[in-house]
Design an enzyme around this catalytic site. Sequence first.
Site, PDB file in Angstrom:
ATOM      1  N   LYS A  29      20.576  55.226  26.356  1.00 15.43           N
ATOM      2  CA  LYS A  29      21.583  54.637  25.463  1.00 15.43           C
ATOM      3  C   LYS A  29      21.154  53.205  25.173  1.00 15.43           C
ATOM      4  O   LYS A  29      21.690  52.249  25.751  1.00 15.43           O
ATOM      5  CB  LYS A  29      22.961  54.677  26.123  1.00 15.43           C
ATOM      6  CG  LYS A  29      23.683  56.002  25.943  1.00 15.43           C
ATOM      7  CD  LYS A  29      25.027  56.012  26.629  1.00 15.43           C
ATOM      8  CE  LYS A  29      26.131  55.416  25.795  1.00 15.43           C
ATOM      9  NZ  LYS A  29      26.641  56.300  24.734  1.00 15.43           N
TER      10      LYS A  29
HETATM   11  N1  PPE Z   1      25.896  61.329  21.696  1.00 17.12           N
HETATM   12  C1  PPE Z   1      25.896  60.001  21.448  1.00 17.12           C
HETATM   13  C2  PPE Z   1      24.987  59.464  20.409  1.00 17.12           C
HETATM   14  C3  PPE Z   1      26.752  59.170  22.156  1.00 17.12           C
HETATM   15  O1  PPE Z   1      26.757  57.857  21.911  1.00 17.12           O
HETATM   16  C4  PPE Z   1      27.631  59.723  23.115  1.00 17.12           C
HETATM   17  C5  PPE Z   1      28.571  58.851  23.874  1.00 17.12           C
HETATM   18  C6  PPE Z   1      27.588  61.110  23.352  1.00 17.12           C
HETATM   19  C7  PPE Z   1      26.691  61.875  22.628  1.00 17.12           C
HETATM   20  C8  PPE Z   1      28.438  61.778  24.401  1.00 17.12           C
HETATM   21  O2  PPE Z   1      28.038  61.390  25.688  1.00 17.12           O
HETATM   22  P1  PPE Z   1      29.051  61.357  26.921  1.00 17.12           P
HETATM   23  O3  PPE Z   1      29.967  60.214  26.706  1.00 17.12           O
HETATM   24  O4  PPE Z   1      28.196  61.192  28.108  1.00 17.12           O
HETATM   25  O5  PPE Z   1      29.777  62.653  26.908  1.00 17.12           O
HETATM   26  N2  PPE Z   1      29.122  57.785  23.126  1.00 17.12           N
HETATM   27  C9  PPE Z   1      29.736  56.685  23.819  1.00 17.12           C
HETATM   28  C10 PPE Z   1      29.856  55.456  22.935  1.00 17.12           C
HETATM   29  C11 PPE Z   1      30.833  55.477  21.829  1.00 17.12           C
HETATM   30  C12 PPE Z   1      30.924  54.151  21.103  1.00 17.12           C
HETATM   31  O6  PPE Z   1      31.508  54.131  20.011  1.00 17.12           O
HETATM   32  O7  PPE Z   1      30.456  53.124  21.595  1.00 17.12           O
HETATM   33  C13 PPE Z   1      31.049  57.088  24.481  1.00 17.12           C
HETATM   34  O8  PPE Z   1      31.628  58.124  24.146  1.00 17.12           O
HETATM   35  O9  PPE Z   1      31.480  56.358  25.363  1.00 17.12           O
END
Ligand code: PPE
Length: 303
Positions: free
Chosen positions: A157
Amino acid sequence: MEKSKYIWYNGKFVPWEKATTHVLSHGLHYGSGIFEGIRAYSNKKDTYIFRLKEHYDRFYNSAKVAFIKLPYTQKILEEATIKLLKKNGLKDCYIRPLAFIGEGAIGINPGSNKVNIIIAAFKWGTYLGDEGVRKGIRTKISSFARMGVNSFMTKSKISGNYINSVFAKREALLSGYDEALMLDTDGYVAEGTGENIFIVRDGVIKTTPITTVLEGITRNCVLSIAKNNNIKVIEQKFTRDELYIADEVFLSGTAAEITPVREVDNRKIGKGKPGKITKMIQNQYLEMVKGISNPNNPYLTKI
Ligand code: PPE
């Protein structure tokens, strides 16, 4: 988002307003940072942080991929997170750890600039709107592709990677949609701007393999909820028209939780409202994170 009192900043709790950085921070210019998103939930009795360890495991993996050396141990950051919630008197909240390269050398090479770490926690409601969570959201395939795996390392990330999501999100909102769905560089469905994606057809769930997308922790929960309910899941690439003809489509993420999709590119999904399997997974997910179904779930860290 609602401000809270303190932010943990390089080992100290500092007032929210004082958690600032130098304008020549490398991370600000080049996106050289990595972050996490974690949620805490409460039920009538207790407050829990959901999958604290897994989020910090990913934080350290992100740092490794991004070649950023973190100056604190995982244990220190996990404990700081718990203390931060207590100090701020927070129950249901979103937690945002971020490590970024600070000031010093300017130019692409970060040299030996200091790596800073902050952990912020604050109240943050539904990511895609209360109505979106209940009734489903309207989405559009983005004109921006998810960057290729050799440009954009999907297991990390990395702050800078998110400009791709920022472009897609703004484009979708300006065009009157709630969220953008992004295709990979080969044209297959990848994910939302901050969520993983699932389709349901004839009772079978399909989701993108993790190759081109973030290894979502919520995605992983969806897979286990499906397994516990004897629903078959296929991890396989799929095309945009498979979205159009799906019975159900939903997104998963820490911020978005489980959000039903009711429309893709002006085509109604199923009956245009959250489907049976989506609703079942959404309910079981919320019961799990709030410690309602099993307060002794090892994924819950009690505050
Ligand atoms: N894909 C991406 C690109 C992504 O950023 C997230 C989380 C996910 C999938 C889902 O991952 P998980 O949270 O482990 O289930 N996105 C984070 C950031 C959002 C933001 O606007 O900043 C989040 O959901 O916390």
